[in-house]
Every structure is written in structure tokens, then in C-alpha cells.
Design a protein around this motif. Structure first.
Motif, PDB file in Angstrom:
ATOM      1  N   GLY A   1       1.659  -2.590  12.027  1.00  0.00           N
ATOM      2  CA  GLY A   1       0.370  -1.934  12.255  1.00  0.00           C
ATOM      3  C   GLY A   1       0.235  -0.647  11.465  1.00  0.00           C
ATOM      4  N   ALA A   2       1.292   0.170  11.467  1.00  0.00           N
ATOM      5  CA  ALA A   2       1.265   1.437  10.731  1.00  0.00           C
ATOM      6  C   ALA A   2       1.192   1.190   9.229  1.00  0.00           C
ATOM      7  CB  ALA A   2       2.494   2.272  11.070  1.00  0.00           C
ATOM      8  N   VAL A   3       1.955   0.215   8.733  1.00  0.00           N
ATOM      9  CA  VAL A   3       1.932  -0.106   7.301  1.00  0.00           C
ATOM     10  C   VAL A   3       0.547  -0.601   6.895  1.00  0.00           C
ATOM     11  CG1 VAL A   3       2.855  -1.686   5.540  1.00  0.00           C
ATOM     12  CG2 VAL A   3       4.418  -0.514   7.116  1.00  0.00           C
ATOM     13  N   ASP A   4      -0.032  -1.485   7.693  1.00  0.00           N
ATOM     14  CA  ASP A   4      -1.384  -1.983   7.388  1.00  0.00           C
ATOM     15  C   ASP A   4      -2.391  -0.841   7.333  1.00  0.00           C
ATOM     16  OD1 ASP A   4      -0.332  -4.536   7.309  1.00  0.00           O
ATOM     17  OD2 ASP A   4      -1.116  -5.113   9.279  1.00  0.00           O
ATOM     18  N   GLU A   5      -2.288   0.095   8.274  1.00  0.00           N
ATOM     19  CA  GLU A   5      -3.204   1.240   8.302  1.00  0.00           C
ATOM     20  C   GLU A   5      -3.041   2.113   7.052  1.00  0.00           C
ATOM     21  OE1 GLU A   5      -3.952   5.051  11.176  1.00  0.00           O
ATOM     22  OE2 GLU A   5      -3.500   3.130  12.137  1.00  0.00           O
ATOM     23  N   LEU A   6      -1.801   2.355   6.649  1.00  0.00           N
ATOM     24  CA  LEU A   6      -1.552   3.132   5.429  1.00  0.00           C
ATOM     25  C   LEU A   6      -2.168   2.445   4.216  1.00  0.00           C
ATOM     26  CD1 LEU A   6       2.226   4.036   5.830  1.00  0.00           C
ATOM     27  CD2 LEU A   6       0.322   5.613   5.975  1.00  0.00           C
ATOM     28  N   LEU A   7      -1.893   1.159   4.070  1.00  0.00           N
ATOM     29  CA  LEU A   7      -2.363   0.426   2.888  1.00  0.00           C
ATOM     30  C   LEU A   7      -3.885   0.283   2.887  1.00  0.00           C
ATOM     31  CD1 LEU A   7       0.425  -2.293   2.541  1.00  0.00           C
ATOM     32  CD2 LEU A   7       0.242  -0.064   1.390  1.00  0.00           C
ATOM     33  N   ASP A   8      -4.505   0.248   4.058  1.00  0.00           N
ATOM     34  CA  ASP A   8      -5.974   0.177   4.130  1.00  0.00           C
ATOM     35  C   ASP A   8      -6.636   1.449   3.602  1.00  0.00           C
ATOM     36  OD1 ASP A   8      -6.166  -2.393   5.082  1.00  0.00           O
ATOM     37  OD2 ASP A   8      -6.318  -1.795   7.190  1.00  0.00           O
ATOM     38  N   SER A   9      -5.861   2.526   3.457  1.00  0.00           N
ATOM     39  CA  SER A   9      -6.424   3.788   2.967  1.00  0.00           C
ATOM     40  C   SER A   9      -6.325   3.923   1.439  1.00  0.00           C
ATOM     41  CB  SER A   9      -5.723   4.975   3.631  1.00  0.00           C
ATOM     42  OG  SER A   9      -4.407   5.144   3.143  1.00  0.00           O
ATOM     43  N   LEU A  10      -5.833   2.887   0.740  1.00  0.00           N
ATOM     44  CA  LEU A  10      -5.701   2.954  -0.729  1.00  0.00           C
ATOM     45  C   LEU A  10      -7.052   3.111  -1.413  1.00  0.00           C
ATOM     46  CD1 LEU A  10      -3.012   0.182  -1.318  1.00  0.00           C
ATOM     47  CD2 LEU A  10      -2.802   2.590  -2.000  1.00  0.00           C
ATOM     48  N   THR A  11      -7.133   4.093  -2.299  1.00  0.00           N
ATOM     49  CA  THR A  11      -8.343   4.301  -3.099  1.00  0.00           C
ATOM     50  C   THR A  11      -7.937   4.464  -4.564  1.00  0.00           C
ATOM     51  OG1 THR A  11      -8.250   6.697  -2.787  1.00  0.00           O
ATOM     52  CG2 THR A  11      -9.592   5.438  -1.226  1.00  0.00           C
ATOM     53  N   THR A  12      -8.859   4.181  -5.463  1.00  0.00           N
ATOM     54  CA  THR A  12      -8.589   4.390  -6.883  1.00  0.00           C
ATOM     55  C   THR A  12      -8.930   5.824  -7.259  1.00  0.00           C
ATOM     56  OG1 THR A  12     -10.789   3.651  -7.546  1.00  0.00           O
ATOM     57  CG2 THR A  12      -9.042   1.974  -7.484  1.00  0.00           C
ATOM     58  N   ASN A  13      -8.292   6.321  -8.294  1.00  0.00           N
ATOM     59  CA  ASN A  13      -8.567   7.668  -8.824  1.00  0.00           C
ATOM     60  C   ASN A  13      -9.235   7.588 -10.184  1.00  0.00           C
ATOM     61  OD1 ASN A  13      -7.443   8.921  -6.652  1.00  0.00           O
ATOM     62  ND2 ASN A  13      -5.502   9.377  -7.627  1.00  0.00           N
ATOM     63  N   ARG A  14     -10.093   6.612 -10.372  1.00  0.00           N
ATOM     64  CA  ARG A  14     -10.755   6.486 -11.678  1.00  0.00           C
ATOM     65  C   ARG A  14     -12.159   6.962 -11.606  1.00  0.00           C
ATOM     66  NH1 ARG A  14     -10.100   0.618 -13.183  1.00  0.00           N
ATOM     67  NH2 ARG A  14      -8.894   0.137 -11.396  1.00  0.00           N
TER      68      ARG A  14
END
Length: 133
Positions: free
Chosen positions: A120-133
Motif C-alpha cells: 500500500g505504501a509503495v503504491d502510494e509513493l509511485l502514484d505520486s510520480l510526476t515528470t519534470n519536463r
């Protein structure tokens, strides 16, 4: 909440999680203070064009060490494929996700006895991925 940021992407980290960027290897390690498991993120770039879902699935199938049942996934700004399996005494989760010409290969591994504990914690972290472009 802290933000782990690379040249290409960023991810939110709760205070109990840490992140290390190895810019020479284009690799990031992320873990929690309990040392249950570790996330490793490798960043790859396509010279021309963009990654499509069929290409990502082909890459995942060719690169993964075990035969997988791949499922589509959406992680923040990224789309792609995920799978989970056991390898020896380790539980492993893998993701191949992309946004445009940027591909992230993500693995999370922990002792088989701890399988599912941080999902659950890993999924929550990965759901916050954003691009920096």
C-alpha cells in the motif's frame, strides 16, 4: 512530505521514507526506516519518438527475468505494465512505465516473509510520480 527529485521526474516521500539518487547510473533507491524492502528506479530515454504500450509490454517481457502475468498500470504521470513474483526468498514487484520518451523501470523487493507488508505504501509513493519536463 518531502519531494525526491531527479532531472526527469519527481516523487513525494513521507518522512519515514528516504531516497538516494545515483546520477552516474541514472538510478534511484528508495526505502523506509524499517528496512522492510527497497524500491529501485532506473531512468531510460528513447532517442527518437515516444514509448507506446505495446512497445513497453515487449520490453517488459524481454527484460524481466521470470515469466510474468503483466497488468496495465497508471502511476501518476506514467502509464505502463506491472507484475509481481517470487524469486528465491525474495518477493519482487516490477513496473515498466513511460511518459513520452521517458521510461522508468521500477522494482520493489523484500523478503518473501514480508510480501505485501509495504504494498500500500509503495503504491502510494509511485502514484505520486510526476515528470519534470
Amino acid at each position: 512530505m518531502n519531494v525526491l527529485e531527479t532531472d526527469w521526474w519527481a516523487m513525494a516521500l513521507p518522512p519515514e521514507w528516504w531516497g538516494e539518487v545515483d546520477e552516474d547510473e541514472d538510478t534511484v533507491l528508495v526505502g523506509d526506516q524499517d528496512d522492510v524492502g527497497c524500491i529501485e528506479i532506473s531512468t531510460l530515454h528513447k532517442a527518437d519518438g515516444h514509448f507506446d504500450q505495446a512497445e513497453l509490454l515487449r520490453i517488459a517481457g524481454n527484460e524481466s527475468e521470470a515469466e510474468q502475468q503483466w497488468q496495465q498500470v497508471e502511476l501518476g504521470d506514467f502509464r505502463g505494465w506491472r507484475a509481481a513474483f517470487a524469486e528465491g526468498d525474495a518477493a519482487v514487484r516490477e513496473w515498466y512505465v513511460a511518459n513520452g520518451s521517458l521510461l522508468l523501470f521500477i522494482t520493489y523487493s523484500c523478503d518473501l516473509d514480508n510480501r505485501g507488508m509495504d504494498d500500500g505504501a509503495v503504491d502510494e509513493l509511485l502514484d505520486s510520480l510526476t515528470t519534470n519536463r
